[in-house]
Design an enzyme around this catalytic site. Structure first.
Site, PDB file in Angstrom:
ATOM      1  N   HIS A 307      -4.935  -3.236   3.940  1.00  0.00           N
ATOM      2  CA  HIS A 307      -6.107  -2.942   4.754  1.00  0.00           C
ATOM      3  C   HIS A 307      -6.407  -4.145   5.628  1.00  0.00           C
ATOM      4  CE1 HIS A 307     -10.163  -1.695   5.899  1.00  0.00           C
ATOM      5  NE2 HIS A 307      -9.793  -0.490   5.530  1.00  0.00           N
ATOM      6  N   ASP A 364      -6.879   5.910   1.346  1.00  0.00           N
ATOM      7  CA  ASP A 364      -5.952   7.037   1.535  1.00  0.00           C
ATOM      8  C   ASP A 364      -4.991   7.232   0.372  1.00  0.00           C
ATOM      9  OD1 ASP A 364      -6.089   5.908   4.810  1.00  0.00           O
ATOM     10  OD2 ASP A 364      -6.759   7.893   4.180  1.00  0.00           O
TER      11      ASP A 364
HETATM   12  C1  SDX Z   1      -7.514   3.341   7.013  1.00  0.00           C
HETATM   13  O1  SDX Z   1      -9.916  -0.227   9.443  1.00  0.00           O
HETATM   14  C2  SDX Z   1     -10.379   0.614   8.594  1.00  0.00           C
HETATM   15  O2  SDX Z   1     -11.443   0.455   8.058  1.00  0.00           O
HETATM   16  C3  SDX Z   1      -9.493   1.828   8.326  1.00  0.00           C
HETATM   17  C4  SDX Z   1      -9.957   2.757   7.213  1.00  0.00           C
HETATM   18  C5  SDX Z   1     -11.236   3.476   7.577  1.00  0.00           C
HETATM   19  O3  SDX Z   1     -11.970   3.897   6.655  1.00  0.00           O
HETATM   20  O4  SDX Z   1     -11.456   3.712   8.788  1.00  0.00           O
HETATM   21  O5  SDX Z   1     -10.167   2.013   6.014  1.00  0.00           O
HETATM   22  C6  SDX Z   1      -8.922   3.841   6.928  1.00  0.00           C
HETATM   23  O6  SDX Z   1      -6.932   3.391   8.071  1.00  0.00           O
HETATM   24  C7  SDX Z   1      -6.889   2.710   5.784  1.00  0.00           C
HETATM   25  C8  SDX Z   1      -5.449   2.169   6.057  1.00  0.00           C
HETATM   26  C9  SDX Z   1      -4.445   3.340   5.944  1.00  0.00           C
HETATM   27  N1  SDX Z   1      -3.125   2.902   6.382  1.00  0.00           N
HETATM   28  C10 SDX Z   1      -2.099   2.785   5.507  1.00  0.00           C
HETATM   29  O7  SDX Z   1      -2.206   2.922   4.285  1.00  0.00           O
HETATM   30  C11 SDX Z   1      -0.761   2.451   6.169  1.00  0.00           C
HETATM   31  C12 SDX Z   1      -0.057   1.334   5.384  1.00  0.00           C
HETATM   32  N2  SDX Z   1      -0.823   0.082   5.575  1.00  0.00           N
HETATM   33  C13 SDX Z   1      -0.504  -0.700   6.693  1.00  0.00           C
HETATM   34  O8  SDX Z   1       0.390  -0.331   7.650  1.00  0.00           O
HETATM   35  C14 SDX Z   1      -1.368  -1.932   6.924  1.00  0.00           C
HETATM   36  O9  SDX Z   1      -1.668  -2.475   5.719  1.00  0.00           O
HETATM   37  C15 SDX Z   1      -2.624  -1.704   7.733  1.00  0.00           C
HETATM   38  C16 SDX Z   1      -2.326  -1.045   9.033  1.00  0.00           C
HETATM   39  C17 SDX Z   1      -3.607  -0.892   6.969  1.00  0.00           C
HETATM   40  C18 SDX Z   1      -3.260  -3.075   8.006  1.00  0.00           C
HETATM   41  O10 SDX Z   1      -2.373  -3.758   8.800  1.00  0.00           O
HETATM   42  P1  SDX Z   1      -2.690  -5.253   9.341  1.00  0.00           P
HETATM   43  O11 SDX Z   1      -4.034  -5.696   8.931  1.00  0.00           O
HETATM   44  O12 SDX Z   1      -2.330  -5.289  10.787  1.00  0.00           O
HETATM   45  O13 SDX Z   1      -1.691  -6.107   8.489  1.00  0.00           O
HETATM   46  P2  SDX Z   1      -0.181  -6.342   8.884  1.00  0.00           P
HETATM   47  O14 SDX Z   1       0.463  -5.049   9.308  1.00  0.00           O
HETATM   48  O15 SDX Z   1      -0.112  -7.493   9.806  1.00  0.00           O
HETATM   49  O16 SDX Z   1       0.457  -6.735   7.446  1.00  0.00           O
HETATM   50  C19 SDX Z   1       0.325  -8.060   6.934  1.00  0.00           C
HETATM   51  C20 SDX Z   1       1.566  -8.247   6.072  1.00  0.00           C
HETATM   52  C21 SDX Z   1       2.868  -7.986   6.849  1.00  0.00           C
HETATM   53  O17 SDX Z   1       3.905  -8.718   6.181  1.00  0.00           O
HETATM   54  P3  SDX Z   1       4.314 -10.189   6.802  1.00  0.00           P
HETATM   55  O18 SDX Z   1       4.664  -9.957   8.279  1.00  0.00           O
HETATM   56  O19 SDX Z   1       3.115 -11.077   6.609  1.00  0.00           O
HETATM   57  O20 SDX Z   1       5.524 -10.604   5.979  1.00  0.00           O
HETATM   58  O21 SDX Z   1       1.574  -7.278   4.997  1.00  0.00           O
HETATM   59  C22 SDX Z   1       2.678  -6.395   5.158  1.00  0.00           C
HETATM   60  C23 SDX Z   1       3.145  -6.528   6.599  1.00  0.00           C
HETATM   61  O22 SDX Z   1       4.528  -6.213   6.696  1.00  0.00           O
HETATM   62  N3  SDX Z   1       2.160  -5.051   4.880  1.00  0.00           N
HETATM   63  C24 SDX Z   1       2.808  -4.130   4.162  1.00  0.00           C
HETATM   64  C25 SDX Z   1       1.924  -3.039   4.101  1.00  0.00           C
HETATM   65  N4  SDX Z   1       0.796  -3.321   4.767  1.00  0.00           N
HETATM   66  C26 SDX Z   1       0.949  -4.571   5.252  1.00  0.00           C
HETATM   67  N5  SDX Z   1       4.038  -4.132   3.582  1.00  0.00           N
HETATM   68  C27 SDX Z   1       4.367  -2.998   2.918  1.00  0.00           C
HETATM   69  N6  SDX Z   1       3.588  -1.904   2.805  1.00  0.00           N
HETATM   70  C28 SDX Z   1       2.361  -1.890   3.388  1.00  0.00           C
HETATM   71  N7  SDX Z   1       1.578  -0.828   3.279  1.00  0.00           N
END
Ligand code: SDX
Length: 428
Positions: A307, A364
């Site tokens: 998140h 989710d």
């Molecule tokens: C919602 O914003 C809100 O409030 C949203 C929400 C709402 O109520 O409106 O809460 C609802 O959208 C919840 C999120 C649902 N999405 C998912 O579950 C999709 C999977 N999660 C991600 O793609 C990710 O975690 C996000 C999009 C939610 C957040 O992404 P960020 O903050 O941009 O973080 P990032 O992508 O830069 O990740 C940081 C690190 C990275 O690794 P490094 O480059 O540091 O090595 O964490 C890793 C990412 O690769 N990472 C994951 C991951 N999420 C982040 N690795 C594996 N699986 C994941 N799910």
């Protein structure tokens, strides 16, 4: 608390005001930065940028705190109702009995949509994704209520538009489902409260009476409360951005629905179930998929994990997980997806990759399992998210208008070609 920040640049020093919120969050106010220094800031994805001040929802990502208008989500999920929470978000206070009754009755009386809108559904292909259907039909409401398009609309017209949208969206959503399964649409019943009415329109049939299971009604009401608002997330920021051009509420909400559709945002609840099905069909080896999620060369992500704000548990995920257990037990349903989800959660929470990046289950991760147990198909999950988020979007749009915020127009840093001259095609 200091209330200024000093920026030193090119042998000059700039004093910038610091804004402190009611929960002691602090921000550097850069509204005059460009005029004073010709500098702008750059922040891809707005990870460090506040777009506005707001009195609606407070999140503390480190402590896993979520409050709507100051009320903890745990108390609202346990004691309130979705319609009461919608009132709280939009009008700022919990309603008195008479206010709540009027709000409920107003919504009940506006649940019908214009008969001509039925033709929209007939025009979609059978397998049209319901998010594409509800996004366009929501925007089309503005064509049936052209007065809503006027920027100088009165406060009364804005209130009427808010009630119409809250009421009609549940009908639009249920009819999108009915259309997807080729069933006749069910008209809303004024004798039913909001959630019962929605379930009646979803699962009722003209050939027989339908009484929604109170266990499912209560679980769905709680789920909708948990989704009702979440400050400046991607879809809410979209609603505020579109609304800042003085576009009407229907168009602004339609844009928010489209932003929510993405699998990184609200589309994650559908993607979680598809991921769990993939793991189940692949033999159930959760560690194999944990390793895929950690592999930078593999595009696979653990959907429902991580998140932007919560760097500890997502309080909504904890509540949904409990509600999921309770509902499945009460209904006597056992879902292999739940077992896989719990194994996945257990494995991820003990893996350094996820622990170091503070990736925990989000809202989710478990919601899809509850929706499945309710008989709601996977492609409708994000529509359910939109149904819950609707009052939050409306509240945020109303606040942005009320604050007379300027049209949103971010800056950029240009990195393309410097000036060059046109060449005739023969000379290229
Ligand atoms: C919602 O914003 C809100 O409030 C949203 C929400 C709402 O109520 O409106 O809460 C609802 O959208 C919840 C999120 C649902 N999405 C998912 O579950 C999709 C999977 N999660 C991600 O793609 C990710 O975690 C996000 C999009 C939610 C957040 O992404 P960020 O903050 O941009 O973080 P990032 O992508 O830069 O990740 C940081 C690190 C990275 O690794 P490094 O480059 O540091 O090595 O964490 C890793 C990412 O690769 N990472 C994951 C991951 N999420 C982040 N690795 C594996 N699986 C994941 N799910």
């Amino acid at each position: 608390m200091t209330n200024t920040a000093t920026l030193n640049f090119n042998d000059k020093s700039y004093e910038l005001p610091v804004v402190t919120g009611s929960e002691n969050e602090q921000a550097i106010d850069i509204q005059k930065l460009r005029a004073d220094s010709e500098l702008i800031t750059l922040d891809s994805g707005y990870k460090n940028t506040g777009a506005t001040t707001s009195e609606i929802t407070f999140l503390d990502g480190e402590k896993g705190i979520l409050r709507y208008r100051g009320y903890p989500i745990e108390q609202l999920a346990e004691k309130s109702s979705f319609i009461e929470v919608a009132y709280l978000l939009i009008y700022g206070e919990l309603p008195k009995k008479a206010q709540l009754e009027k709000f409920q009755n107003d919504i009940t009386r506006h649940t019908l949509i214009h008969e001509d809108m039925k033709r929209f559904y007939e025009a979609y292909p059978a397998k049209a994704h319901p998010m594409g259907v509800v996004a366009s039909i929501t925007c089309s409401l503005s064509t049936f209520y052209p007065e809503s398009q006027q920027p100088n609309r009165s406060a009364e017209e804005i209130e009427l538009t808010i009630v119409r949208l809250l009421a009609k969206f549940s009908t639009i959503a249920a009819w999108a489902y009915k259309n997807s399964v080729g069933h006749p649409v069910m008209y809303p019943k004024n004798s039913l409260h909001y959630v019962e009415n929605f379930l009646h329109m979803m699962f009722g049939m003209p050939t027989e009476n339908f009484d929604a299971d109170p266990v499912i009604v209560n679980a769905l009401d709680k789920l909708l409360i948990l989704h009702a608002d979440h400050e400046q997330n991607c879809s809410t920021s979209t609603v505020r951005m579109v609304g800042s051009s003085q576009a009407n509420l229907y168009a602004s909400i339609s844009a928010g629905i489209c932003a929510l559709w993405g699998p990184l945002h609200g589309g994650a609840n559908q993607a979680v179930i598809e991921m769990l099905e993939q793991i189940k069909n692949d033999g159930g080896d959760v560690q194999k998929f944990i390793n895929k999620a950690k592999d930078k060369n593999d595009p696979f992500r653990l959907m429902g994990f991580g998140h932007r704000v919560y760097k500890n548990f997502d309080p909504r995920a904890s509540i949904i997980k409990d509600a999921c257990d309770q509902m499945l037990n009460k209904l006597g349903v056992s879902d292999p997806m739940l077992d896989i989800a719990k194994q996945l959660e257990e494995a991820a929470l003990n893996d350094p990759y996820f622990v170091e990046r503070k990736l925990y289950p989000n809202v989710d991760f478990y919601s899809g399992i509850i929706y499945r147990a309710m008989g709601i198909p996977t492609e409708m999950f994000t529509v359910m998210f939109a149904l819950g988020r609707l009052p939050g979007w409306i509240a945020q749009w109303k606040e942005m208008l009320g604050n007379k915020e300027p049209i949103s127009r971010p800056r950029q840093i240009y990195t393309g070609h410097t000036q060059r001259n046109y060449q005739n095609i023969a000379d290229r």
